[in-house]
Design a protein around this motif. Structure first.
Motif, mmCIF file in Angstrom:
data_model
loop_
_atom_site.group_PDB
_atom_site.id
_atom_site.type_symbol
_atom_site.label_atom_id
_atom_site.label_comp_id
_atom_site.label_asym_id
_atom_site.label_seq_id
_atom_site.Cartn_x
_atom_site.Cartn_y
_atom_site.Cartn_z
ATOM 1 N N ARG A 104 0.819 -1.215 0.000
ATOM 2 C CA ARG A 104 0.000 0.000 0.000
ATOM 3 C C ARG A 104 0.856 1.271 0.000
ATOM 4 O O ARG A 104 0.564 2.225 -0.726
ATOM 5 N N ASP A 105 1.914 1.285 0.811
ATOM 6 C CA ASP A 105 2.736 2.497 0.944
ATOM 7 C C ASP A 105 3.359 2.936 -0.379
ATOM 8 O O ASP A 105 3.668 4.121 -0.556
ATOM 9 N N ASP A 106 3.567 1.997 -1.292
ATOM 10 C CA ASP A 106 4.165 2.325 -2.589
ATOM 11 C C ASP A 106 3.148 2.919 -3.558
ATOM 12 O O ASP A 106 3.532 3.529 -4.564
ATOM 13 N N LEU A 107 1.854 2.744 -3.249
ATOM 14 C CA LEU A 107 0.803 3.154 -4.178
ATOM 15 C C LEU A 107 -0.032 4.331 -3.683
ATOM 16 O O LEU A 107 -0.506 5.142 -4.492
ATOM 17 N N VAL A 108 -0.234 4.420 -2.383
ATOM 18 C CA VAL A 108 -1.175 5.392 -1.814
ATOM 19 C C VAL A 108 -0.430 6.558 -1.170
ATOM 20 O O VAL A 108 0.491 6.356 -0.369
ATOM 21 N N GLY A 109 -0.864 7.768 -1.530
ATOM 22 C CA GLY A 109 -0.269 8.971 -0.967
ATOM 23 C C GLY A 109 -0.912 9.369 0.348
ATOM 24 O O GLY A 109 -1.890 8.758 0.798
ATOM 25 N N GLN A 110 -0.371 10.412 0.956
ATOM 26 C CA GLN A 110 -0.854 10.862 2.266
ATOM 27 C C GLN A 110 -1.665 12.140 2.187
ATOM 28 O O GLN A 110 -2.170 12.614 3.201
ATOM 29 N N TYR A 111 -1.775 12.705 0.993
ATOM 30 C CA TYR A 111 -2.549 13.935 0.847
ATOM 31 C C TYR A 111 -3.163 13.980 -0.550
ATOM 32 O O TYR A 111 -2.803 13.185 -1.433
ATOM 33 N N ILE A 112 -4.077 14.891 -0.772
ATOM 34 C CA ILE A 112 -4.783 15.013 -2.049
ATOM 35 C C ILE A 112 -3.789 15.267 -3.186
ATOM 36 O O ILE A 112 -2.903 16.120 -3.077
ATOM 37 N N GLY A 113 -3.942 14.522 -4.256
ATOM 38 C CA GLY A 113 -3.088 14.695 -5.423
ATOM 39 C C GLY A 113 -1.783 13.913 -5.380
ATOM 40 O O GLY A 113 -0.994 13.972 -6.313
ATOM 41 N N HIS A 114 -1.563 13.158 -4.307
ATOM 42 C CA HIS A 114 -0.311 12.422 -4.137
ATOM 43 C C HIS A 114 -0.414 10.977 -4.635
ATOM 44 O O HIS A 114 0.568 10.395 -5.102
ATOM 45 N N THR A 115 -1.626 10.389 -4.529
ATOM 46 C CA THR A 115 -1.806 8.972 -4.851
ATOM 47 C C THR A 115 -1.651 8.672 -6.336
ATOM 48 O O THR A 115 -0.951 7.711 -6.717
ATOM 49 N N ALA A 116 -2.306 9.444 -7.183
ATOM 50 C CA ALA A 116 -2.275 9.164 -8.629
ATOM 51 C C ALA A 116 -0.852 9.112 -9.181
ATOM 52 O O ALA A 116 -0.491 8.153 -9.885
ATOM 53 N N PRO A 117 0.009 10.116 -8.885
ATOM 54 C CA PRO A 117 1.389 10.044 -9.398
ATOM 55 C C PRO A 117 2.151 8.829 -8.871
ATOM 56 O O PRO A 117 2.910 8.202 -9.621
ATOM 57 N N LYS A 118 1.953 8.475 -7.589
ATOM 58 C CA LYS A 118 2.654 7.317 -7.017
ATOM 59 C C LYS A 118 2.222 6.028 -7.705
ATOM 60 O O LYS A 118 3.059 5.212 -8.108
ATOM 61 N N THR A 119 0.917 5.858 -7.848
ATOM 62 C CA THR A 119 0.403 4.633 -8.468
ATOM 63 C C THR A 119 0.830 4.526 -9.921
ATOM 64 O O THR A 119 1.249 3.458 -10.392
ATOM 65 N N LYS A 120 0.743 5.643 -10.641
ATOM 66 C CA LYS A 120 1.101 5.624 -12.064
ATOM 67 C C LYS A 120 2.594 5.364 -12.263
ATOM 68 O O LYS A 120 2.993 4.723 -13.242
ATOM 69 N N GLU A 121 3.419 5.841 -11.346
ATOM 70 C CA GLU A 121 4.863 5.594 -11.444
ATOM 71 C C GLU A 121 5.168 4.106 -11.245
ATOM 72 O O GLU A 121 6.002 3.527 -11.957
ATOM 73 N N VAL A 122 4.492 3.485 -10.276
ATOM 74 C CA VAL A 122 4.663 2.051 -10.056
ATOM 75 C C VAL A 122 4.212 1.265 -11.283
ATOM 76 O O VAL A 122 4.897 0.332 -11.737
ATOM 77 N N LEU A 123 3.066 1.632 -11.831
ATOM 78 C CA LEU A 123 2.541 0.949 -13.016
ATOM 79 C C LEU A 123 3.478 1.110 -14.206
ATOM 80 O O LEU A 123 3.668 0.182 -14.994
ATOM 81 N N LYS A 124 4.071 2.267 -14.320
ATOM 82 C CA LYS A 124 5.020 2.516 -15.408
ATOM 83 C C LYS A 124 6.209 1.565 -15.302
ATOM 84 O O LYS A 124 6.672 0.998 -16.304
ATOM 85 N N ARG A 125 6.728 1.372 -14.079
ATOM 86 C CA ARG A 125 7.860 0.468 -13.871
ATOM 87 C C ARG A 125 7.481 -0.984 -14.113
ATOM 88 O O ARG A 125 8.313 -1.803 -14.528
ATOM 89 N N ALA A 126 6.211 -1.296 -13.839
ATOM 90 C CA ALA A 126 5.760 -2.688 -13.947
ATOM 91 C C ALA A 126 5.359 -3.088 -15.360
ATOM 92 O O ALA A 126 5.257 -4.291 -15.647
#
Length: 296
Positions: A104-126
């Protein structure tokens, strides 16, 4: 109409899948139901590829590759995911064959607008490989309205559907929690076609794992030490935070430490090779687990 003949065994041999399955057998003790399921999936993937090469079933939907691995910690889920990525790559279902492991920590952000970039970056690597999400149920926290896990799930759903030809997602975790996770997210459940349950290891299987770990490190156990280790596992399995093979690995580390301390305290004794490679029963029984039981 011309009938084309295909040598299935030859096609199978050309993929070198058997080598991957043999490695799985060698690396993992037990898990017969899991290994059988992996072989079934591999067979389906191979036949599907052959059918596609012959132009068969082209109008039907592509085969669902996303998976769910359920079971307790230390039951080989990550190891099997690695082998599954190898099989998918060998058969041409993914471009790269790499495995990205996240929580979860690799995908979910702690504030508004943080989650989408984190999740998309992981998906890009995968992309081109397999994304393994451990303890996936932590993505969904219905009791917290301000939680951003649902945003990560929505992004995952879109990619799992729209880019399923270039990414395989494996969700993993405890079975009961994963069942609740899928019930709360029906859109996610409908996209996961393959469910594999990983059973806990038996005490005898864990003893075998312990012996293999020691052999790799060039140690051996006496018969009394084996009996002590089996007793340790049987008692430890009844206590909280038991983690199957991980617990056994930790027990072996502790036994090696006790053995080393025994060697160090042997005084002027001339140590032989046998002394340095042999784990005795006392090295096992000096575990705090036995001390706690004796004090009850």
């Amino acid at each position: 109409m011309t009938l084309m003949a295909i040598n299935l065994q030859e096609e199978y041999n050309n993929t070198n899948i058997q080598g991957i399955i043999d490695q799985l057998e060698q690396d993992l003790v037990g898990l017969a139901p899991v290994k059988a399921r992996i072989k079934e999936i591999a067979a389906l993937l191979l036949v599907q590829r052959l059918r596609k090469n012959l132009g068969l079933g082209m109008k039907s939907a592509s085969i669902g590759l996303h998976m769910s691995f359920t079971g307790s910690p230390g039951t080989g889920k990550t190891a099997v995911a690695n082998r599954m990525s190898d099989i998918l790559f060998k058969l041409g279902y993914i471009r790269k064959g790499h495995l990205i492991t996240v929580t979860r920590d690799d995908l979910v952000g702690q504030y508004i607008g943080h989650t989408a970039p984190k999740t998309k970056e992981v998906l890009k690597r995968a992309m081109g490989g397999v994304l393994f999400i451990d303890e996936a149920y932590y993505l969904y926290k219905p009791d917290n309205e301000r939680d951003y896990g649902s945003e990560a799930i929505e992004i995952l759903l879109q990619v799992m559907e729209n880019q399923r030809e270039d990414l395989v997602v494996i969700f993993a975790g405890y079975k009961d929690r994963m069942d609740s996770f899928y019930e709360s997210n029906p859109g996610l459940s409908s996209r996961v076609a393959n469910h594999i349950d990983f059973p806990d290891y038996t005490p005898a299987e864990l003893l075998q794992i312990g012996k293999l770990i020691l052999e790799e490190q060039q140690y051996r156990m006496t018969d009394d030490a084996e009996r002590a280790l089996l007793e340790y596992v049987e008692k430890r399995a009844k206590l909280p935070l038991f983690a199957n093979a991980r617990t056994m690995s930790n027990a072996i580390d502790t036994a090696r430490m006790k053995h080393a301390n025994r060697m160090f305290n042997s005084g002027d004794k001339i140590l032989t090779k046998s002394d340095l490679v042999t784990i005795e029963a006392q090295d096992i029984r000096e575990s705090s687990l036995f001390e706690e039981i004796s004090n009850i």
